[in-house]
Enzyme design. Structure first.
Site, short mmCIF file in Angstrom:
data_model
loop_
_atom_site.label_atom_id
_atom_site.label_comp_id
_atom_site.label_asym_id
_atom_site.label_seq_id
_atom_site.Cartn_x
_atom_site.Cartn_y
_atom_site.Cartn_z
N GLY A 21 32.70 21.65 -10.69
CA GLY A 21 31.70 22.00 -9.69
C GLY A 21 32.10 21.43 -8.35
N CYS A 66 37.15 24.72 -7.30
CA CYS A 66 36.21 24.08 -8.22
C CYS A 66 36.82 22.77 -8.68
CB CYS A 66 35.92 25.00 -9.42
SG CYS A 66 34.73 24.30 -10.60
N ASP A 80 35.04 20.23 0.09
CA ASP A 80 35.37 19.67 1.40
C ASP A 80 36.02 20.73 2.25
OD1 ASP A 80 38.45 19.40 1.08
OD2 ASP A 80 37.69 18.35 -0.68
N MET A 114 39.49 21.85 -11.55
CA MET A 114 40.13 20.53 -11.66
C MET A 114 39.10 19.58 -12.24
SD MET A 114 40.86 17.35 -10.15
CE MET A 114 42.31 16.39 -9.71
N ASN A 115 39.27 19.23 -13.53
CA ASN A 115 38.17 18.65 -14.29
C ASN A 115 38.34 17.19 -14.71
OD1 ASN A 115 36.12 20.69 -14.48
ND2 ASN A 115 37.51 21.87 -15.73
N GLU A 143 14.39 41.71 -17.54
CA GLU A 143 15.36 40.84 -16.86
C GLU A 143 16.51 41.66 -16.29
OE1 GLU A 143 15.04 36.58 -19.20
OE2 GLU A 143 15.92 38.29 -20.26
#
Length: 736
Positions: A533, A530, A538, A483-484, A618
């Site tokens: 971020g 999200c 909550d 949700m942006n 790596e």
């Protein structure tokens, strides 16, 4: 029994393992709050209230003619109302049919039930199958003039020192009432000089701890963004000035709500302190027609006289045990790789399969396809709302792509942003009235996207069907729900003019309905929340999504402070945390692979980088990191969490300790190097004081040694000085 009623004293005590919460019905039918804190041993604390004739503090009509010392302007109340002569911040503002603003509640009745109270359409702490140690108290209050009934609800989890507070309103009259403000809880402290701990921030730098004195006047934090927000988290603490991690009194308040919220604190003329938590009143106005009911979100209260660490662990346990739900939340979480920072929008199905194939060879278990797989979506300007696969881009159907990932030996996950719509989308062209915007005005844009009107049941039904079709069409075992943008231009086309003040809360009720339907229908799917971020990190969202992407900032050093602040109210099992590329895409910082792994292991753990471009060394470190996470999974995800230092120190350290104290894992990250550097020395509480522990530096050539639990707590342990920039250590303790 957790709830004890003394009819002679008209006193109600709520007893938890380490606390007493007390209220009293006084001679005038007012419900007075008399104590919340340590145990009382059957003492009536109302006898400690001092009644004085205070200037400009008026008296209720039925009292004032005989007693000018009795005033609701200074008495501690269980639930405060505007218009009673209480001039402090108040929890309930009622506008009556004649336009007057006022409400006066008096005790009517109370009853006690076994089990916890469930709230229709909202998250709440729930009974777990292995513990029946739950009770609920309901106190009925009434206003006999406007016929408003208010039920104060207290759900108690004795062993965890948790009290869940909520409120239910009912209009029992024959005239409509308007609720302009309604808090989920009111708590008054008659005495004490307190500090307020809150968690502030911004996108990509969430939940920074701020601690300061509560002074005479009003202080508040909150959100009017439609979400709980990156900026002010709905979890706060008040504490004594001397309170530390391991000593002192403190109280926590966790609002189980993902929308607009407010926490208000006032220290008044007498030195008493009031705290209110609830839905933010700025955008709130609820029409309560005759016979209507309104149930408000729950606030989780907890008390500790052993410092902030114990308080945090109370919340960690209640979230893991009594908030997160679903069989996937109890299962071992898979190590995942997400393609976002590897490819952004620029990918094909073949590229995704290549990433998945190499990831599987290193031990990664879940591949997550992020944004860009649907509709017309090659950037963030179009396509939202068109939830069908772009088969031309993928080179196959969604089902076929999922089967290819499964054939590699990996689970398949997918990204959605179901609360949004792009103007350049088939959905918007068909249903422009479903977008949130004020008629006759151009809407505010963010990322060229608008918000879908979840206050409209028609929209919710469409999203449920659209996502259900996708989830049924392919072998999907994980969903990232994003949700942006914040919500503004608030207007619901399905709401009448006199109900537009209900939009923001109805939006959240619609969101919860969609999430409840999808998470219960597809209970084999692990849902991760999200909002850019941590914009909706909550406890309310954790009821539906047992893990949430902690922050869009994947920089390991920045994550130290984000994870530190988040840990005060939330367990690490809820924190989405990944190893990302170096230099980091948000900060440009170069951080050792080992340190990125150490930090990501204080969360759900995964990777977010182009694994096909890594060196052999790596890739080897990825294998080692995954093996390490698997080896210590139970300690990390289920152990008790201890903060051992802060990000303001030169070295941030934390520990996870098994509940039976048989093992512990200490992690430490240095913030830099210095010439002739001193070692970091930390004390480790929470271990068995009567046992010895073998100390092993994991992956480092440091000789094992033996130390007692008592010595670790009272003497401490030294962490080797940093050898390189942003060095880190993982130390394993095993009881002998």
């Amino acid at each position: 029994m957790s709830i004890v009623w003394n009819p002679n004293r008209r006193l109600i005590n709520i007893e938890t393992k380490n606390s007493t919460y007390q209220m009293k019905i006084d001679d005038y039918g007012n419900l007075i709050h008399t104590h919340y804190g340590g145990k009382l041993q059957d003492t009536d604390m109302s006898q400690e209230l001092v009644y004085l004739d205070r200037g400009f503090s008026g008296n209720p009509y039925e009292v004032g003619k005989v007693d000018r010392t009795y005033s609701l302007d200074y008495l501690p109340q269980e639930y405060s109302c505007f218009g009673t002569g209480d001039y402090r911040i108040t929890g309930l503002h009622v506008r009556n049919t004649d336009g007057s603003k006022g409400c006066s509640l008096h005790y009517k009745n109370h009853y006690i039930n076994q089990g916890l109270y469930s709230i229709k359409g909202l998250p709440a702490i729930h009974d777990s199958s292995d513990d029946a140690n739950y009770e609920t108290l309901c106190v009925e209050m009434t206003d006999d003039v406007n016929n408003l009934e208010v039920t104060l609800i207290y759900s108690i989890i004795n062993d965890l020192d948790i009290i869940g507070r909520s409120v239910k309103l009912k209009n029992s009259g024959n005239k409509a009432l308007t609720i302009d403000k309604v808090a989920s809880m009111n708590l008054d402290f008659t005495y004490g000089d307190w500090q307020w701990v809150r968690f502030t921030g911004r996108h990509a730098m969430e939940r920074n701890i701020v601690r300061g004195d509560i002074y005479q006047g009003v202080q508040s934090i909150g959100s009017v963004r439609g979400t709980s927000s990156h900026h002010y988290n709905p979890f706060t603490v008040i504490c004594e000035k001397e309170t530390t991690e391991n000593m002192g009194q403190c109280y926590g308040f966790s609002f189980l709500y993902s929308g607009e919220h407010i926490t208000e604190i006032e220290k008044d003329q007498t030195g008493s302190t009031r705290i209110l938590v609830g839905i933010h009143p700025d955008d709130f106005c609820w029409k309560l027609a005759p016979g209507d009911e309104l149930e408000l979100p729950q606030v989780l209260l907890s008390y500790s006289n052993e410092g902030l660490g114990t308080l945090s662990r109370n919340y960690h346990k209640v979230i893991n045990k009594n908030i997160v739900r679903g069989k996937r939340s109890k299962e071992r979480r898979p190590v995942l790789i997400n393609n976002w920072e590897a490819t952004y929008f620029d990918f094909t199905g073949d590229k995704l399969v290549e990433i998945a194939s190499q990831a599987h060879d290193m031990g990664i278990e879940l591949f997550v396809m992020d944004d860009g797989w649907f509709g017309k979506r090659d950037d963030d300007n179009s396509g939202l709302g068109d939830w069908y696969a772009n088969e031309k881009k993928l080179g196959c159907s969604l089902k076929e792509l999922g089967e290819k990932i499964n054939a590699i030996g990996m689970d398949f996950g997918i990204w959605f942003e179901p609360e949004m719509v792009s103007e350049d989308s088939d959905l918007y062209r068909k249903h422009p009235e479903w977008a949130v915007k004020i008629p006759g005005r151009n809407p505010n844009l963010a990322r060229n996207q608008l918000v879908l009107d979840y206050s409209n049941p028609e929209v919710c039904d469409y999203i449920i069907k659209s996502l259900s079709d996708i989830l049924s069409s392919a072998p999907i075992s994980y969903v990232k729900w994003d949700m942006n943008r914040s919500i503004c231009d608030k207007y619901g086309n399905s709401l009448d003019a006199d109900r537009q003040g209900e939009f923001s809360h109805r939006y959240i009720l619609g969101l919860y309905k969609v999430l409840e339907t999808l998470t219960t229908t597809f209970d084999d799917v692990l849902f991760e929340g999200c909002s850019g971020g941590g914009g909706r990190f909550d406890a309310g969202m954790m009821y539906y999504t047992p893990q949430i992407w902690l922050s869009d900032n994947t920089d390991a050093i920045n994550r130290l402070s984000i994870q530190y602040g988040s840990s005060f109210g939330y367990p690490i099992s809820t924190m989405g945390s990944h190893v990302s590329a170096s230099p980091n895409h948000q900060t440009g910082r170069n951080t050792p692979f080992k340190t990125r792994t150490t930090v990501a292991m204080a969360g759900t753990f995964g990777y977010e980088l182009d694994i096909t471009k890594l060196s052999d060394d790596e890739k080897k470190q990825i294998k080692e990191g995954i093996n390490l996470f698997h080896q210590y999974y139970d300690i990390i995800q289920q152990g008790d969490y201890y903060r051992l230092s802060t990000p303001e120190d030169k070295c941030t350290a934390w520990a996870m300790i098994k509940e039976d104290k048989s093992e512990a894992l200490i992690s430490a990250v240095y913030h830099g190097v210095e010439a002739n550097q001193k070692p970091t020395h930390i004390r480790v509480p929470g271990l068995d004081l009567n046992s010895n522990y073998v100390v092993e530096y994991v992956g480092d050539e440091v000789a094992c040694r033996e130390i007692s639990g008592a010595a670790l707590k009272n003497g401490g342990i030294s962490i080797n000085p940093s050898r390189i920039e942003y060095d880190s250590y993982v130390i394993h303790l095993v009881r002998k």
